[in-house]
Design an enzyme around this catalytic site. Structure first.
Site, PDB file in Angstrom:
ATOM      1  N   ASP A  16      32.921  42.800  28.586  1.00 40.66           N
ATOM      2  CA  ASP A  16      33.064  43.844  29.602  1.00 40.66           C
ATOM      3  C   ASP A  16      34.499  44.369  29.656  1.00 40.66           C
ATOM      4  OD1 ASP A  16      32.240  45.518  31.626  1.00 40.66           O
ATOM      5  OD2 ASP A  16      32.617  44.053  33.206  1.00 40.66           O
ATOM      6  N   GLY A  19      35.359  50.426  29.052  1.00 40.81           N
ATOM      7  CA  GLY A  19      35.551  51.701  29.759  1.00 40.81           C
ATOM      8  C   GLY A  19      36.892  51.738  30.456  1.00 40.81           C
ATOM      9  N   HIS A  33      34.882  51.527  23.519  1.00 38.16           N
ATOM     10  CA  HIS A  33      33.838  50.804  22.780  1.00 38.16           C
ATOM     11  C   HIS A  33      34.257  50.622  21.317  1.00 38.16           C
ATOM     12  CE1 HIS A  33      31.396  50.897  26.289  1.00 38.16           C
ATOM     13  NE2 HIS A  33      31.111  52.182  26.247  1.00 38.16           N
ATOM     14  N   SER A  61      22.711  46.601  27.023  1.00 37.21           N
ATOM     15  CA  SER A  61      21.687  46.001  27.884  1.00 37.21           C
ATOM     16  C   SER A  61      20.523  46.965  28.105  1.00 37.21           C
ATOM     17  CB  SER A  61      22.303  45.612  29.227  1.00 37.21           C
ATOM     18  OG  SER A  61      22.441  46.755  30.045  1.00 37.21           O
ATOM     19  N   GLU A  63      19.612  47.979  30.740  1.00 36.23           N
ATOM     20  CA  GLU A  63      20.025  48.901  31.808  1.00 36.23           C
ATOM     21  C   GLU A  63      21.044  49.941  31.324  1.00 36.23           C
ATOM     22  OE1 GLU A  63      20.033  45.437  32.269  1.00 36.23           O
ATOM     23  OE2 GLU A  63      18.045  45.579  33.176  1.00 36.23           O
ATOM     24  N   ARG A  67      23.248  54.977  31.422  1.00 34.87           N
ATOM     25  CA  ARG A  67      24.608  55.576  31.335  1.00 34.87           C
ATOM     26  C   ARG A  67      24.487  57.031  30.891  1.00 34.87           C
ATOM     27  NH1 ARG A  67      29.208  51.250  29.854  1.00 34.87           N
ATOM     28  NH2 ARG A  67      28.502  49.707  31.347  1.00 34.87           N
ATOM     29  N   LEU A 127      28.444  30.845  10.423  1.00 30.31           N
ATOM     30  CA  LEU A 127      28.368  31.221  11.844  1.00 30.31           C
ATOM     31  C   LEU A 127      27.151  32.115  12.050  1.00 30.31           C
ATOM     32  CD1 LEU A 127      30.256  31.492  14.656  1.00 30.31           C
ATOM     33  CD2 LEU A 127      30.319  33.840  13.869  1.00 30.31           C
ATOM     34  N   ARG A 183      29.942  38.091  37.500  1.00 35.27           N
ATOM     35  CA  ARG A 183      28.472  38.150  37.532  1.00 35.27           C
ATOM     36  C   ARG A 183      27.949  38.025  36.117  1.00 35.27           C
ATOM     37  NH1 ARG A 183      30.109  43.271  39.687  1.00 35.27           N
ATOM     38  NH2 ARG A 183      30.240  44.779  37.989  1.00 35.27           N
TER      39      ARG A 183
HETATM   40  C1  FPP Z   1      30.844  46.899  28.682  1.00 30.77           C
HETATM   41  O1  FPP Z   1      32.041  47.572  29.000  1.00 30.77           O
HETATM   42  C2  FPP Z   1      30.566  47.072  27.268  1.00 30.77           C
HETATM   43  C3  FPP Z   1      29.461  47.655  26.738  1.00 30.77           C
HETATM   44  C4  FPP Z   1      28.373  48.213  27.549  1.00 30.77           C
HETATM   45  C5  FPP Z   1      29.297  47.804  25.309  1.00 30.77           C
HETATM   46  C6  FPP Z   1      29.800  46.636  24.530  1.00 30.77           C
HETATM   47  C7  FPP Z   1      29.949  47.082  23.141  1.00 30.77           C
HETATM   48  C8  FPP Z   1      30.966  46.719  22.337  1.00 30.77           C
HETATM   49  C9  FPP Z   1      32.011  45.747  22.645  1.00 30.77           C
HETATM   50  C10 FPP Z   1      31.103  47.304  21.012  1.00 30.77           C
HETATM   51  C11 FPP Z   1      30.259  46.555  20.052  1.00 30.77           C
HETATM   52  C12 FPP Z   1      29.004  47.266  20.068  1.00 30.77           C
HETATM   53  C13 FPP Z   1      28.287  47.566  19.043  1.00 30.77           C
HETATM   54  C14 FPP Z   1      27.560  48.794  19.187  1.00 30.77           C
HETATM   55  C15 FPP Z   1      28.209  46.711  17.833  1.00 30.77           C
HETATM   56  P1  FPP Z   1      31.977  48.729  30.081  1.00 30.77           P
HETATM   57  O2  FPP Z   1      31.713  49.992  29.348  1.00 30.77           O
HETATM   58  O3  FPP Z   1      30.977  48.402  31.127  1.00 30.77           O
HETATM   59  O4  FPP Z   1      33.439  48.670  30.629  1.00 30.77           O
HETATM   60  P2  FPP Z   1      33.899  48.978  32.118  1.00 30.77           P
HETATM   61  O5  FPP Z   1      33.307  47.888  32.990  1.00 30.77           O
HETATM   62  O6  FPP Z   1      35.388  48.865  32.026  1.00 30.77           O
HETATM   63  O7  FPP Z   1      33.429  50.356  32.460  1.00 30.77           O
END
Ligand code: FPP
Length: 243
Positions: A16, A19, A33, A61, A63, A67, A127, A183
């Site tokens: 997480d 963004g 991302h 996810s 959910e 977005r 792995l 969470r």
């Molecule tokens: C949550 O951060 C992250 C995601 C929903 C995407 C996770 C994806 C990656 C780490 C890239 C790897 C993915 C692929 C496609 C191989 P957020 O966007 O909710 O961040 P925020 O809470 O700061 O808004």
């Protein structure tokens, strides 16, 4: 064996903070991302070096479809391009890839890419990397129950476990969430019954080797009791040292 030498067999991560990492730099969320993919690559290598055998990450996810459309299509393209770029080097490092989640709803191109990557790395043993994509913990429990019901099989803890999407690996030992939130967001609801939780303040793109080591060190100091008392756990450990 000292407590600090205990390495978790299976690490699960909610990646997480992409963004917020991008927002802080006045960049579009997708740039976060993209940097998240770099961070994942670094984390996979670090896990291999430290002796972790299974890494399970939450990439998209059930959910996340809610977005903005631009971010959803960006994440799909990112997955497709990351597969093309990363699979050969991951495979050379002995990584076996599994994509865990519902394939329905994904484009034919993305679904074919996932199947190809799984096939191309199926012989690797260093792995296991489970990338949870279009995944939700509730979805997993429901699909497992539905499969048993369709086969007319009794629903027990063992049969349900065997029908879940992560039955090919033991349950996670260490569950990490980056980004400073406390969470689990519908990740590994069934499998994390006895996982140790670690919440890191680092945003996922900043989650480097030192941040991983902080989580591993914290894990090594925990006493895992699985419902037993501390005295019982210590008695078993002492008898193992004597044996
Ligand atoms: C949550 O951060 C992250 C995601 C929903 C995407 C996770 C994806 C990656 C780490 C890239 C790897 C993915 C692929 C496609 C191989 P957020 O966007 O909710 O961040 P925020 O809470 O700061 O808004």
């Amino acid at each position: 064996m000292t407590a600090s030498s205990v390495v978790p067999h299976h690490v699960a991560i909610v990646m997480d903070g992409n963004g917020r990492w991008a927002n802080k730099r006045f960049l579009p969320r997708l740039a976060g991302h993209k940097q998240g993919v770099e961070s994942l690559r670094r984390c996979v290598r670090a896990c291999i070096q430290r002796g972790v055998k299974v890494l399970t990450v939450f990439a998209f996810s059930s959910e996340n479809w809610n977005r903005p459309a631009e971010e959803v299509s960006g994440l799909m393209s990112l997955l497709a391009s990351a597969l093309g770029r990363e699979v050969p080097s991951l495979s050379a490092e002995g990584v076996r890839l599994y994509f865990v989640g519902e394939r329905q709803g994904l484009s034919d191109k993305v679904a074919a890419g996932l199947a190809q990557a799984e096939q191309a790395t199926a012989h690797n043993e260093r792995l296991v990397l489970n990338v949870c994509f279009n995944y939700g913990g509730r979805w997993d429990i429901a699909q497992a129950a539905a499969r048993l019901a369709a086969r007319g099989e009794p629903i027990t803890e063992a049969s349900l476990h065997a029908a879940t999407a992560l039955a090919h690996v033991p349950d996670p030992d260490l569950f990490i969430r980056t980004g400073g939130e406390y969470r689990i967001s519908n990740f590994l609801l069934w499998q994390s019954a006895y996982a140790e939780f670690f919440f890191s303040p680092s945003l996922w793109p900043d989650f480097d080797e030192a941040a991983l080591d902080a989580a591993l060190q914290d894990y090594a100091s925990r006493e895992r009791r699985f419902g037993q008392t501390s005295a019982q756990v210590q008695q078993v450990a002492a008898s193992q040292v004597r044996a």
